[in-house]
Design a protein around this motif. Structure first.
Motif, PDB file in Angstrom:
ATOM      1  N   GLN A 154      31.110   1.081  26.212  1.00 44.83           N
ATOM      2  CA  GLN A 154      31.192  -0.375  26.146  1.00 44.83           C
ATOM      3  C   GLN A 154      30.034  -1.042  26.870  1.00 44.83           C
ATOM      4  O   GLN A 154      30.023  -2.258  27.022  1.00 44.83           O
ATOM      5  N   ASP A 155      29.061  -0.260  27.289  1.00 38.53           N
ATOM      6  CA  ASP A 155      27.913  -0.803  27.999  1.00 38.53           C
ATOM      7  C   ASP A 155      27.197  -1.842  27.127  1.00 38.53           C
ATOM      8  O   ASP A 155      26.966  -1.624  25.932  1.00 38.53           O
ATOM      9  N   PRO A 156      26.847  -2.999  27.676  1.00 44.17           N
ATOM     10  CA  PRO A 156      26.194  -4.050  26.880  1.00 44.17           C
ATOM     11  C   PRO A 156      24.897  -3.591  26.198  1.00 44.17           C
ATOM     12  O   PRO A 156      24.551  -4.109  25.133  1.00 44.17           O
ATOM     13  N   GLU A 157      24.185  -2.637  26.817  1.00 40.01           N
ATOM     14  CA  GLU A 157      22.955  -2.168  26.189  1.00 40.01           C
ATOM     15  C   GLU A 157      23.235  -1.406  24.898  1.00 40.01           C
ATOM     16  O   GLU A 157      22.357  -1.281  24.051  1.00 40.01           O
ATOM     17  N   LEU A 158      24.432  -0.884  24.749  1.00 44.01           N
ATOM     18  CA  LEU A 158      24.792  -0.169  23.533  1.00 44.01           C
ATOM     19  C   LEU A 158      25.429  -1.108  22.508  1.00 44.01           C
ATOM     20  O   LEU A 158      25.104  -1.051  21.321  1.00 44.01           O
ATOM     21  N   THR A 159      26.335  -1.956  22.953  1.00 46.95           N
ATOM     22  CA  THR A 159      27.066  -2.817  22.021  1.00 46.95           C
ATOM     23  C   THR A 159      26.294  -4.069  21.632  1.00 46.95           C
ATOM     24  O   THR A 159      26.600  -4.690  20.611  1.00 46.95           O
ATOM     25  N   GLY A 160      25.304  -4.464  22.441  1.00 45.69           N
ATOM     26  CA  GLY A 160      24.556  -5.675  22.139  1.00 45.69           C
ATOM     27  C   GLY A 160      25.310  -6.934  22.493  1.00 45.69           C
ATOM     28  O   GLY A 160      24.924  -8.029  22.063  1.00 45.69           O
ATOM     29  N   MET A 161      26.399  -6.814  23.252  1.00 50.06           N
ATOM     30  CA  MET A 161      27.174  -7.979  23.684  1.00 50.06           C
ATOM     31  C   MET A 161      27.775  -7.681  25.052  1.00 50.06           C
ATOM     32  O   MET A 161      27.896  -6.508  25.446  1.00 50.06           O
ATOM     33  N   THR A 162      28.122  -8.736  25.757  1.00 50.63           N
ATOM     34  CA  THR A 162      28.714  -8.537  27.078  1.00 50.63           C
ATOM     35  C   THR A 162      30.116  -7.946  26.921  1.00 50.63           C
ATOM     36  O   THR A 162      30.721  -7.992  25.848  1.00 50.63           O
ATOM     37  N   HIS A 168      28.218   2.077  15.335  1.00 53.49           N
ATOM     38  CA  HIS A 168      27.598   2.615  14.123  1.00 53.49           C
ATOM     39  C   HIS A 168      26.780   1.557  13.403  1.00 53.49           C
ATOM     40  O   HIS A 168      25.700   1.841  12.870  1.00 53.49           O
ATOM     41  N   LEU A 169      27.271   0.322  13.357  1.00 54.65           N
ATOM     42  CA  LEU A 169      26.499  -0.756  12.747  1.00 54.65           C
ATOM     43  C   LEU A 169      25.240  -1.063  13.545  1.00 54.65           C
ATOM     44  O   LEU A 169      24.262  -1.582  12.987  1.00 54.65           O
ATOM     45  N   ARG A 170      25.251  -0.733  14.819  1.00 54.07           N
ATOM     46  CA  ARG A 170      24.050  -0.897  15.637  1.00 54.07           C
ATOM     47  C   ARG A 170      23.029   0.199  15.356  1.00 54.07           C
ATOM     48  O   ARG A 170      21.915   0.181  15.874  1.00 54.07           O
ATOM     49  N   ILE A 217      26.426  -7.890  13.285  1.00 58.62           N
ATOM     50  CA  ILE A 217      26.002  -6.905  14.288  1.00 58.62           C
ATOM     51  C   ILE A 217      24.541  -6.551  14.031  1.00 58.62           C
ATOM     52  O   ILE A 217      24.193  -6.041  12.953  1.00 58.62           O
ATOM     53  N   THR A 218      23.668  -6.849  14.985  1.00 62.02           N
ATOM     54  CA  THR A 218      22.241  -6.538  14.839  1.00 62.02           C
ATOM     55  C   THR A 218      21.973  -5.091  15.237  1.00 62.02           C
ATOM     56  O   THR A 218      22.592  -4.551  16.148  1.00 62.02           O
ATOM     57  N   ALA A 219      21.044  -4.474  14.517  1.00 63.33           N
ATOM     58  CA  ALA A 219      20.707  -3.072  14.782  1.00 63.33           C
ATOM     59  C   ALA A 219      19.979  -2.942  16.115  1.00 63.33           C
ATOM     60  O   ALA A 219      19.216  -3.826  16.522  1.00 63.33           O
ATOM     61  N   SER A 220      20.229  -1.841  16.788  1.00 65.67           N
ATOM     62  CA  SER A 220      19.560  -1.547  18.054  1.00 65.67           C
ATOM     63  C   SER A 220      18.254  -0.817  17.785  1.00 65.67           C
ATOM     64  O   SER A 220      18.015  -0.320  16.682  1.00 65.67           O
TER      65      SER A 220
END
Length: 564
Positions: free
Chosen positions: A432-440, A495-497, A534-537
């Motif tokens: 659930q880290d924000p750097e992985l999910t792209g959200m807080t 996965h969408l990231r 969801i934006t890609a990482s």
């Protein structure tokens, strides 16, 4: 004696000043007089300067030489032969219809699939009832703003959204290595060359009428010397080139062998204190980022040399921007233009002789080694490599260490290859880290809270359809779902990231890839219905240890500010 350009310019100025004050006969006689003074070639020179036909100038010369009275004649206003476009009002529209672009032109026109030369256009117009010559067609086209033009390569394919960011990242890495005194090289395979008496593009000075004779067809002779495969290494800092000319196959093993030969022959002497090496390469080919053998061979070279080898790949579709293309390969091509590459020795010597005014020097060697194709690298072999993927686009940017780096401590409880029963319990919280999910975390919790009721209702409906009747036991009893609603939402977001494959996500969550796929099929429509995009990482992972390394505090990566 040829008439100089200066004389022609003077004539043009004189005619431009006098012609507005003269009638047709006076202009003709003036041009004839000037042509007689100039002598041989004067008629053509005067016609070009006056923008008149040579026939008119010649007629003026004949009138002057005849001496008849009165000299020549003057037509009444409006006299003379009318222009074809004035006589035939439909000529110009018919011509424009023929030269319209294919997507707007007449699909039944016989010229749609042929070369639209002025002669063919004139023939087609004549067939339609507009009698016209090819020269008149050319004049009309020029009046309408048409000209002969070739195709121009300007349309690029779909650009990767992180293309510019990757170029900036490569520049940062190159600057960091260069400032520390470490080598930065650009590598690529030049176009394969046929060895033998084959035509080579370009021209070279030869005695007139004695061109070098080559074969009429460029078919490879099975009994001949074969092909040459030049693999180049361009040292960006030193402005030097090193080319390994292979004879077998352009494989990843050949590419790394070329880099290894450069290092032992030149690199270690130019950079005696270096402990790092930066390689910039294309995204495909023998040194592509998806080529497994490329990574395994580089790992072996890193262990041999003691260098930490960082590779930064150019984004897909940008190979033309590789430094080696316009700093080395283009000069090699110009150096041997028009010269048949009759042997490997000729190729090596021609490459070695390549220099530029800016100080480029090139060394070339022949490599007679065998590099077979079809070498397989398993997932286990790839996972065991001492590689660290960078936070920014770990698929394009990675570092191979000279020895297996110490395993990073499991971040937030993630364990590499953890048993299914423990990874399922520990992975969700850490992922659930924000750097992985792209959200807080708060945004993620709000998203889970919003989607969970609908997800549960959707799942209950699916189960009811499978059973064919209502529940016989109370909710919460019976068989448990492999993934909780929160886990299904989290795994879909990850996965969408584009962070990892379904297989890797399955390993992290302790389930199969099929379970991850079903979760995504359930959650993705709900995300779209609620307007969540969801934006890609830019991060990419292959193993759980990659995720742990990414999440673990790393001082060397702290200055990377690019958002994932």
């Amino acid at each position: 004696m040829a008439i100089s350009q200066e004389t022609r310019d003077q004539l043009a100025v004189r005619f431009a000043v006098l012609f507005p004050h003269l009638d047709e006969r006076q202009r003709r006689l003036l041009m004839g007089a000037e042509a007689r003074i100039l002598g041989h070639g004067g008629i053509r020179a005067v016609a070009q300067a006056a923008e008149a036909s040579e026939t008119t100038v010649r007629k003026g010369v004949e009138e002057l030489e005849a001496g008849a009275e009165p000299l020549g004649r003057v037509r009444r206003p409006g006299g003379g032969r009318k222009r074809a476009a004035e006589v035939d009002a439909g000529l110009r529209p018919a011509l424009l219809a023929l030269v319209e672009p294919d997507m707007r032109g007449d699909p039944m026109s016989p010229l749609r699939w042929t070369t639209k030369s002025t002669r063919k256009l004139a023939d087609e117009l004549t067939r339609q009832g507009h009698r016209v010559s090819a020269d008149t067609v050319g004049d009309l086209l020029r009046e309408e703003g048409f000209s002969l033009q070739a195709n121009i390569k300007t349309i690029e394919g779909t650009q990767h959204p992180d293309r510019d960011a990757q170029f900036h990242y490569i520049n940062e890495q190159a600057r960091d290595h260069r400032d520390a005194g470490d080598p930065v090289i650009s590598v690529d395979t030049k176009k394969k060359e046929l060895v033998g008496e084959y035509k080579n593009a370009g021209r070279e000075w030869q005695p007139q009428g004695e061109p070098v004779k080559v074969k009429t067809h460029d078919f490879l002779d099975p009994q001949g010397p074969g092909k040459a495969i030049p693999y180049g290494i361009y040292d960006i800092t030193a402005n030097t080139g090193w080319v390994n000319v292979g004879c077998d196959h352009d494989t990843a093993a050949f590419a790394v062998a070329s880099i290894r030969r450069w290092w032992h022959s030149r690199g270690r002497h130019d950079y005696p204190h270096a402990d790092r090496l930066l390689i910039t390469a294309d995204a495909g080919g023998s040194n592509g980022y998806r080529t497994r053998t490329w990574k395994t061979e580089l790992a072996q070279f890193a262990a041999e040399s003691g260098l930490a080898i960082t590779v930064c790949h150019l984004p897909p579709g940008t190979s033309k921007w590789n430094r080696i293309e316009h700093r080395l390969f283009s000069h090699i091509t110009m150096n041997w233009r028009g010269r048949p590459l009759t042997s490997h020795e000729v190729i090596v010597q021609s490459i070695t002789a390549t220099t530029t005014k800016t100080g480029l020097t090139v060394h070339a060697e022949l490599d007679t080694g065998q590099y077979p194709t079809g070498i397989q690298v398993t997932d286990e072999d790839l996972d065991a490599l001492p590689v660290t993927r960078h936070r920014f686009h770990g698929d394009w940017n990675y570092t191979l260490h000279p020895q297996l780096p110490p395993q990073a401590a499991p971040a937030h409880g993630i364990q590499d290859h953890a048993p299914a029963n423990t990874s399922h319990q520990l992975a969700p919280r850490s992922l659930q880290d924000p750097e992985l999910t792209g959200m807080t975390r708060q945004q993620l919790n709000e998203l889970i809270a919003a989607l969970t009721p609908e997800l549960e209702a959707q799942r209950e409906q699916v189960l009811r359809m499978r059973r064919g009747h209502e529940r016989l036991v109370a909710p919460g009893t019976g068989a448990k779902a492999k993934l909780s609603p929160a886990d299904r939402i989290l795994v879909t977001v990850l996965h969408l990231r584009k962070l990892a494959t379904m297989d890797l996500l399955g390993r992290l969550f302790g389930v199969t890839a099929m379970t991850i796929s079903r979760a995504k099929q359930e959650v993705r429509p709900l995300l779209e219905a609620h307007g969540h995009h969801i934006t890609a990482s830019t991060a990419r992972f292959r193993t759980p240890s990659d995720v742990a390394t990414f999440l673990a505090p790393n001082p060397t990566q702290s200055k990377i500010k690019k958002a994932c």
